[in-house]
Each structure stands twice: as structure tokens, then as C-alpha cells.
Design a protein around this motif. Structure first.
Motif, PDB file in Angstrom:
ATOM      1  N   LYS A  50      32.773  17.468  38.267  1.00 22.85           N
ATOM      2  CA  LYS A  50      33.424  18.715  38.884  1.00 22.85           C
ATOM      3  C   LYS A  50      31.900  19.454  39.059  1.00 22.85           C
ATOM      4  O   LYS A  50      31.550  19.897  40.265  1.00 22.85           O
ATOM      5  CB  LYS A  50      33.884  19.367  38.517  1.00 22.85           C
ATOM      6  N   ALA A  51      31.084  19.516  37.696  1.00 21.95           N
ATOM      7  CA  ALA A  51      29.683  19.835  38.017  1.00 21.95           C
ATOM      8  C   ALA A  51      29.250  19.483  39.084  1.00 21.95           C
ATOM      9  O   ALA A  51      28.356  19.973  39.859  1.00 21.95           O
ATOM     10  CB  ALA A  51      29.476  20.117  37.255  1.00 21.95           C
TER      11      ALA A  51
ATOM     12  N   TRP B 160      37.031  26.967  39.014  1.00 21.80           N
ATOM     13  CA  TRP B 160      36.099  26.540  38.120  1.00 21.80           C
ATOM     14  C   TRP B 160      38.075  26.986  36.786  1.00 21.80           C
ATOM     15  O   TRP B 160      37.798  26.472  35.618  1.00 21.80           O
ATOM     16  CB  TRP B 160      34.961  27.090  37.142  1.00 21.80           C
ATOM     17  N   ASP B 161      39.107  28.517  37.155  1.00 21.41           N
ATOM     18  CA  ASP B 161      39.034  28.664  36.304  1.00 21.41           C
ATOM     19  C   ASP B 161      40.111  28.068  35.942  1.00 21.41           C
ATOM     20  O   ASP B 161      40.594  27.914  34.621  1.00 21.41           O
ATOM     21  CB  ASP B 161      39.531  30.356  36.007  1.00 21.41           C
TER      22      ASP B 161
ATOM     23  N   GLU C   9      29.996  20.774  42.433  1.00 15.89           N
ATOM     24  CA  GLU C   9      29.882  21.702  42.852  1.00 15.89           C
ATOM     25  C   GLU C   9      27.925  21.399  43.586  1.00 15.89           C
ATOM     26  O   GLU C   9      27.700  22.524  44.709  1.00 15.89           O
ATOM     27  CB  GLU C   9      28.948  22.990  41.812  1.00 15.89           C
TER      28      GLU C   9
ATOM     29  N   VAL D 240      35.115  16.544  33.923  1.00 19.50           N
ATOM     30  CA  VAL D 240      34.686  17.446  34.290  1.00 19.50           C
ATOM     31  C   VAL D 240      33.287  17.711  34.730  1.00 19.50           C
ATOM     32  O   VAL D 240      32.282  18.415  35.672  1.00 19.50           O
ATOM     33  CB  VAL D 240      34.185  18.274  32.674  1.00 19.50           C
TER      34      VAL D 240
ATOM     35  N   LEU E 288      39.610  24.289  34.561  1.00 15.31           N
ATOM     36  CA  LEU E 288      39.377  24.453  33.225  1.00 15.31           C
ATOM     37  C   LEU E 288      40.966  24.501  32.569  1.00 15.31           C
ATOM     38  O   LEU E 288      41.235  23.839  31.717  1.00 15.31           O
ATOM     39  CB  LEU E 288      38.322  25.423  32.041  1.00 15.31           C
TER      40      LEU E 288
END
Length: 517
Positions: free
Chosen positions: A109-110, A87-88, A113, A106, A91
């Protein structure tokens, strides 16, 4: 307002004998009471449900056929790489992405997960959105005309090879097609009777559409034209809902920059190249000609046709006009218009006897079969990435190294192909990369300037290119091409769909040469 039941531009006034029988007054397909007496409403409601449900199920079933068989395209690899990045770092990459796809990246990606990053998991949302789109297209046709027309539109939509392609591909296109269909259906609902709740639903759908694929907002110009043609009294409410819905997309553009109107690594095109546009959008030029030909017969000022034409024709005209002033775009950017073309095609067939309509549909479906098969091949999405990975997996030796090029974009795609399809334990070392990809806020990597020193006398080099060239080193920068040409011989070259793989072997050292390493 002009009488909606006057003769159309290309067809005489359309009547519905099965609905209007016994009533000399002309019927308007826009009216909620068009379906006749109360005793018929239950039957019509059941037929309408069947009309939208069967195409949705058909799309889901057809899309499941070899859903994961085709290897990932260039854009799909980009989405896969993004969702598998921590994530780091992910983003930090948002500023590097096409601003039009940032929200979808985004959201995907969520979702990953929870669902994972397999091909099945990442392509499943597209298939779900496309199945919903098929149902919405059919539902709109049933609402504006009759269930049979809606069902025909849904089936025409489903059998188009381009629809299957986008429904089996990672990316926002299928979601945008679904939201375009939903926004158009909600526009019809608002024009029937504008209430605060209905305007809110329309505004929310426009908001989601703008965040999913900004170019699809061109359909709003068509919506505005439909409002002017059919319910001028609703113009103010429609404008307010539209502005509120578009504002978040405008905010994204201001923050991340203008989106690019493109999908994939294909050469940009304009509508002047009709064959390219038709093939990329519909899946085959033959199907495009048949469906667009049927659709143009239905273009008229009659209420259902106005809605369908504003959805399909106006965005095409707008993108063509924009291309004339320098905007670069590709045919798949118009995928959100496919539902409108299917509805226009169904409108052309709805007066024909059922047998003729079925026959026309079967003939069109037969035209689609070769393309439906082609899109499910291993390179059906335009990139033989799995095939390239299989070659390296089968022939790589310990100590092999990899070089990517010719440019940063080609290098990014090549590295994604190897990362996705070649296991880490047998992957040729990326000796020119000074930093890992997708770190430090950059998608591309910084490469070693002293190529010969970084190759360090490796016996074999795999050159991976995301393009086609006349010779292996054509187009490579001199800093990379010169040492490769001086030190290595081309052992073998593979020309694959969208990719080029070259195996080079170290030249024997001459008596006066000293090898490094």
C-alpha cells in the motif's frame, strides 16, 4: 567431517577437468580457489557475471510478455482492494488479514501511494523480485560449481511456468523466492568465512523473509542441516543470527495470530495428490517430473548438492509431515523451493557435454511452452474476473441489482471483481449490503436479512459467485435462495474460470400477487 570428495549417493565423485587439469589433488567446489590458477580468475569472473546476469535479464524479458493480460486472481483482487482503501480503514483491516501477509499488505500500500494501483504497477515488484531470484539462483550455482552450471540453473529456473506465474502475480511469493535464494547464498558466504558483517547480512535477510512469507522459514531447517553437515564450528553463530532474524516474524504471529498456509481459493491439498501439487507449483506435471527427476539424481552428500537438497527437499518433507498431523496447505506454499530444484537439475547436467545439456534444456523448454501460453490467457491466474466484468458491462441495464454468495468469502471476491472491472456508473446496485466492504474493521459486509424487501421488486438480478455449483442457487443460505427461487427465473448462466455468473429475471406476477416497489 566426512570428506566432501567421496563418492556420492547416486553419482561417482564429480571432478572438473577444465579446472583441475594438471593437479592430482582433488578439488572441492566449496573452495574459493577451485577455479585454478590466477591467470584464469579474470575469465572465470567474467563468465560468472554472464552466468547470473543473463538469466536475470531473461526472466525480466519473459515476465514482461503480457504482464497485465491475465485478469486478477482472488488473492490479487484482495491486494488491489486493500491498497485502494483509505489508510484509516486499511489499518483497521489488519486483524482480518492472514497474519503472514500483513507486512506485505502494508508495504504494498505504501508503494502504491507512489506508483499507483494499476495492474502493471502492482505486479511490477513481483517481476523485479523474480528477476533477482533468477540471478541469485544462477550466482549460487556458479559459486559452488562453475559458471556453466550456474547459467544452466538460472535458465531452468526461468523457463518453469510456475516461476512466470508467480513473477506476474501480485503477492509476496516472488519476494519470498528471492529472499530464500539470497539467504541461501549468504549462508554459503557465512560458511566460507563467518564474520560479523556476514552474519548480520544473513540475519537481516532471514528477518525480511519471515515478514514476507513465514512458511518460507522452513528453509532454515535445511540451512541448519547444511551447517551441521559442513561447518559445525559455525553452528553457534548461525543459530544466533537465525534467532535474531526470526524474532520479528514470531512477534507478528503473537500479535496477529497464526498465519494460514494457503494461497488463493483452491481446495487445500497434500503431497498425496502429486499431480495437483506438481501442476500448481511448477505449472505442469510434465515439467515437474522432468526437473524433479533430474534433481533427485543429484541428491548426495557432496557439498553443492547438500546446499541444493537442503533448500528443495527438506521443506517439502517438513510440509508433508505437518500435513499428516492436520495442517492444511496448498502447493504454491512451496514455491520458495523452486530455485533449489533448478540447481539440483543443473547439477545433474553439469557433467554432460555442452551440446547434450543444451539439448536437454531445449526439450524441457518445449514442454513448458503450452503452460507459458496458458498462464498468459485472460483467465491464466485461475479467475476469469475481467471476462465477468465484460459481460456485466455489455449487458447491464439501469435498475439491475447484484447479489453475491454463497458465503462471506465468495461474496468478498465477487464484490472485488465487480468493483475492479465494472465502472461505477453501470454497476448493478449491491442492494443487500448494509455497509460498504472494507470499512469498520471488516472485509466482508453485513447483508440485509429481509432479502425480498431489499430486492424491492428489481426486474433483473445478477448473482455473482466465486465458486462452481450444479445449479445457480445451490449452496446459498435459505434466506437468500428462497426469495430468489420464488420470485425469479434463471435467464442465463455463465460458467467461468473460478466464477459463476447468473442472470435472473422477475417472474410475471400472478392475479393474486402484489409486487413490492
Amino acid at each position: 567431517m566426512q570428506n566432501s570428495d567421496q563418492d556420492t549417493v547416486l553419482l561417482p565423485k564429480i571432478r572438473f577437468p577444465d579446472l583441475d587439469e594438471g593437479d592430482d589433488a582433488p578439488r572441492d567446489a566449496w573452495s574459493e580457489t577451485d577455479y585454478g590458477a590466477e591467470t584464469h580468475r579474470g575469465r572465470v569472473r567474467a563468465l560468472t557475471t554472464i552466468a547470473w546476469l543473463l538469466p536475470a535479464l531473461a526472466m525480466a524479458a519473459l515476465g514482461m510478455v503480457r504482464l497485465t493480460w491475465s485478469s486478477l486472481s482472488a488473492d490479487e483482487l484482495g491486494y488491489w482492494a486493500f491498497v485502494t482503501t483509505p489508510w484509516d480503514d486499511a489499518l483497521g483491516l489488519l486483524g482480518e488479514l492472514d497474519s503472514g501477509t500483513v507486512p506485505y499488505h502494508v508495504a504494498l500500500k505504501a508503494y502504491a501511494e507512489l506508483a499507483g494501483s494499476s495492474d502493471l504497477a502492482l505486479r511490477a515488484p513481483s517481476l523485479l523480485f523474480m528477476a533477482l531470484a533468477a540471478g541469485l539462483v544462477a550466482g549460487l550455482g556458479a559459486r559452488l560449481t562453475r559458471p556453466r552450471t550456474g547459467f544452466t540453473a538460472g535458465i531452468l529456473f526461468v523457463i518453469v511456468p510456475g516461476v512466470t506465474r508467480f513473477g506476474q502475480e501480485i503477492g509476496p511469493t516472488a519476494a519470498a523466492m528471492c529472499l530464500t535464494a539470497l539467504s541461501t547464498l549468504l549462508l554459503v558466504v557465512v560458511l566460507d568465512r563467518g564474520t560479523g558483517r556476514r552474519y548480520t547480512g544473513y540475519a537481516v535477510t532471514v528477518l525480511l523473509l519471515g515478514l514476507t512469507l513465514p512458511v518460507a522459514l522452513l528453509v532454515l531447517v535445511g540451512h541448519g542441516f547444511a551447517v551441521l553437515m559442513m561447518r559445525r564450528g559455525a553452528l553457534l553463530g548461525w543459530l544466533l543470527a537465525t534467532v535474531l532474524g526470526v524474532l520479528p516474524a514470531l512477534g507478528s504471529v503473537v500479535y496477529f495470530g497464526l498465519p494460514t498456509v494457503r494461497i488463493g481459493l483452491d481446495t487445500s491439498t497434500t503431497l498425496l495428490d502429486v499431480t495437483t501439487v506438481a501442476g500448481a507449483l511448477f505449472g505442469t506435471a510434465l515439467v515437474a517430473g522432468a526437473l524433479v527427476g533430474l534433481g533427485l539424481i543429484s541428491v548426495s552428500f557432496r557439498k553443492p548438492s547438500v546446499i541444493y537438497s537442503c533448500w528443495s527437499v527438506i521443506p517439502v518433507v517438513l510440509l508433508y509431515a505437518l500435513s499428516r498431523i492436520g495442517l492444511s496447505w496448498e502447493a504454491p506454499a512451496l514455491a520458495f523451493t523452486l530455485g533449489g530444484w533448478a540447481l539440483l537439475g543443473a547439477q545433474a547436467l553439469h557433467q554432460a557435454p555442452a551440446v547434450r545439456g543444451v539439448t536437454a534444456g531445449l526439450i524441457l523448454a518445449a514442454f513448458c511452452v503450452p503452460s507459458q501460453i496458458e498462464v498468459r490467457q485472460r483467465d491464466g491466474h485461475g479467475l476469469a474476473s475481467a471476462e465477468l466484468g465484460a459481460i456485466i458491462k455489455g449487458q447491464a441495464l439501469q435498475g439491475d441489482v447484484a447479489v453475491y454468495g454463497p458465503g462471506p468469502k465468495s461474496g468478498a471476491v465477487g464484490r472485488d471483481v465487480v468493483a475492479r472491472y465494472v465502472p461505477a456508473e453501470i454497476r448493478p446496485a449491491d442492494v443487500l449490503a448494509l455497509t460498504p466492504p472494507r470499512t469498520g474493521g471488516r472485509i466482508v459486509v453485513d447483508e440485509c436479512a429481509e432479502v425480498e424487501a431489499c430486492l424491492n421488486g428489481a426486474l433483473r438480478v445478477w448473482l455473482i459467485r466465486a465458486d462452481r455449483a450444479e445449479s445457480p442457487l445451490t449452496g446459498l443460505p435459505a434466506a437468500k435462495a428462497n426469495p430468489l427461487g420464488d420470485l425469479y427465473d434463471v435467464d442465463r448462466t455463465w460458467y467461468l474460470s473460478g466464477l459463476m455468473l447468473v442472470r435472473l429475471t422477475l417472474k410475471p406476477a400472478g392475479p393474486d400477487q402484489v409486487r413490492v416497489g
